[in-house]
Design a protein around this motif. Structure first.
Motif, short mmCIF file in Angstrom:
data_model
loop_
_atom_site.label_atom_id
_atom_site.label_comp_id
_atom_site.label_asym_id
_atom_site.label_seq_id
_atom_site.Cartn_x
_atom_site.Cartn_y
_atom_site.Cartn_z
N LEU A 23 49.88 -39.33 18.39
CA LEU A 23 50.49 -38.04 18.73
C LEU A 23 49.59 -36.88 18.32
O LEU A 23 49.49 -35.88 19.04
N ASP A 24 48.92 -37.00 17.17
CA ASP A 24 47.97 -35.96 16.76
C ASP A 24 46.82 -35.86 17.76
O ASP A 24 46.41 -34.75 18.13
N LYS A 25 46.30 -37.01 18.18
CA LYS A 25 45.20 -36.99 19.16
C LYS A 25 45.65 -36.39 20.48
O LYS A 25 44.91 -35.65 21.12
N VAL B 11 52.74 -49.44 12.73
CA VAL B 11 53.02 -48.89 14.06
C VAL B 11 53.40 -47.41 13.95
O VAL B 11 52.96 -46.58 14.74
N LYS B 12 54.20 -47.07 12.94
CA LYS B 12 54.58 -45.67 12.73
C LYS B 12 53.35 -44.82 12.43
O LYS B 12 53.21 -43.71 12.96
N ASP B 13 52.45 -45.33 11.58
CA ASP B 13 51.22 -44.59 11.26
C ASP B 13 50.37 -44.41 12.51
O ASP B 13 49.84 -43.31 12.76
N ASN B 14 50.22 -45.48 13.29
CA ASN B 14 49.45 -45.38 14.52
C ASN B 14 50.08 -44.40 15.50
O ASN B 14 49.37 -43.66 16.18
N GLU B 15 51.40 -44.40 15.57
CA GLU B 15 52.08 -43.46 16.46
C GLU B 15 51.78 -42.02 16.07
O GLU B 15 51.49 -41.18 16.91
N GLU B 16 51.81 -41.74 14.77
CA GLU B 16 51.51 -40.39 14.30
C GLU B 16 50.07 -40.00 14.65
O GLU B 16 49.81 -38.87 15.08
N ASP C 98 47.95 -34.12 20.87
CA ASP C 98 48.03 -32.68 20.67
C ASP C 98 46.64 -32.04 20.74
O ASP C 98 46.46 -31.00 21.38
N LYS C 99 45.67 -32.68 20.08
CA LYS C 99 44.30 -32.14 20.11
C LYS C 99 43.75 -32.13 21.53
O LYS C 99 43.15 -31.16 21.97
N LEU C 100 43.97 -33.24 22.24
CA LEU C 100 43.47 -33.30 23.62
C LEU C 100 44.17 -32.28 24.52
O LEU C 100 43.54 -31.68 25.40
N SER C 101 45.45 -32.08 24.29
CA SER C 101 46.18 -31.09 25.09
C SER C 101 45.61 -29.69 24.86
O SER C 101 45.51 -28.90 25.80
N ASN C 102 45.24 -29.39 23.61
CA ASN C 102 44.64 -28.09 23.32
C ASN C 102 43.24 -27.98 23.92
O ASN C 102 42.86 -26.92 24.41
N GLU C 103 42.48 -29.07 23.86
CA GLU C 103 41.11 -29.04 24.39
C GLU C 103 41.07 -29.00 25.91
O GLU C 103 40.19 -28.39 26.49
N ILE C 104 42.02 -29.63 26.55
CA ILE C 104 41.98 -29.73 28.01
C ILE C 104 42.20 -28.37 28.67
O ILE C 104 41.82 -28.18 29.82
N LYS C 105 42.79 -27.43 27.92
CA LYS C 105 42.97 -26.09 28.48
C LYS C 105 41.63 -25.47 28.87
O LYS C 105 41.57 -24.63 29.75
#
Length: 169
Positions: free
Chosen positions: A77-79, A69-74, A81-88
């Protein structure tokens, strides 16, 4: 020693009575502790009796699941962050202005649409309707302005797109 015995002898009955009361209190405390220990022991035995479950393996299994679960959470969260950068860079702001480009044609069939990303980059489409046909023009927008001359309707569409997006935030 005889002096001590002579001094205590008149109070011996009281001393024995205090010791008996003290022993009685200790006996009651022992009984209460014994009962509590038996209850705890019964709970422990009920917990440990499950023949089909090995608690050690069960704990190891759940520890592995927690790590997954911790690995999946990381990863999630990475995805994010990537989507937040792409959505701009996706279209986030849209402004539409309908207008009558040619007198006596009527019905406000011409339009200007501004479509921009988070940094006010994008394009403005201007569709002009006349009796002879319909024409659509596109002009690039960089930081809310264009290198091309903009009509009042196109400027208004850009302004609406920026203002409508501020109202959403």
């Amino acid at each position: 020693m005889e002096n001590v015995i002579a001094l205590i002898e008149p109070y011996m009955l009281y001393i024995v009575m205090v010791l008996v009361v003290f022993c009685f209190i200790l006996f009651i405390m022992f009984i209460i502790s014994f009962i509590k220990m038996k209850k705890i022991q019964r709970k422990y035995e009920r917990f440990m009796i499950k023949d089909d479950v090995d608690l050690e393996n069960l704990l190891i299994h759940y520890a592995k699941k927690v790590n997954q679960v911790k690995d999946n959470e990381e990863k999630i969260l990475d995805k994010i962050d990537k989507l937040s950068n792409e959505i701009k860079y996706c279209t986030q702001k849209v402004g539409v202005v309908r207008y009558n480009a040619i007198e006596k044609v009527g019905a406000d069939l011409s339009f200007a649409i501004a479509m921009m990303d988070a940094e006010d980059n994008g394009l403005v489409l201007n569709g002009i309707y006349s009796r002879d046909g319909s024409y659509i023009y596109s002009k690039p927008i960089k930081s809310g302005t264009s290198t091309y001359q903009l009509s009042d309707e196109e400027k208004e569409a850009i302004r609406l797109a920026i203002e409508n997006n501020k109202a959403v935030k």
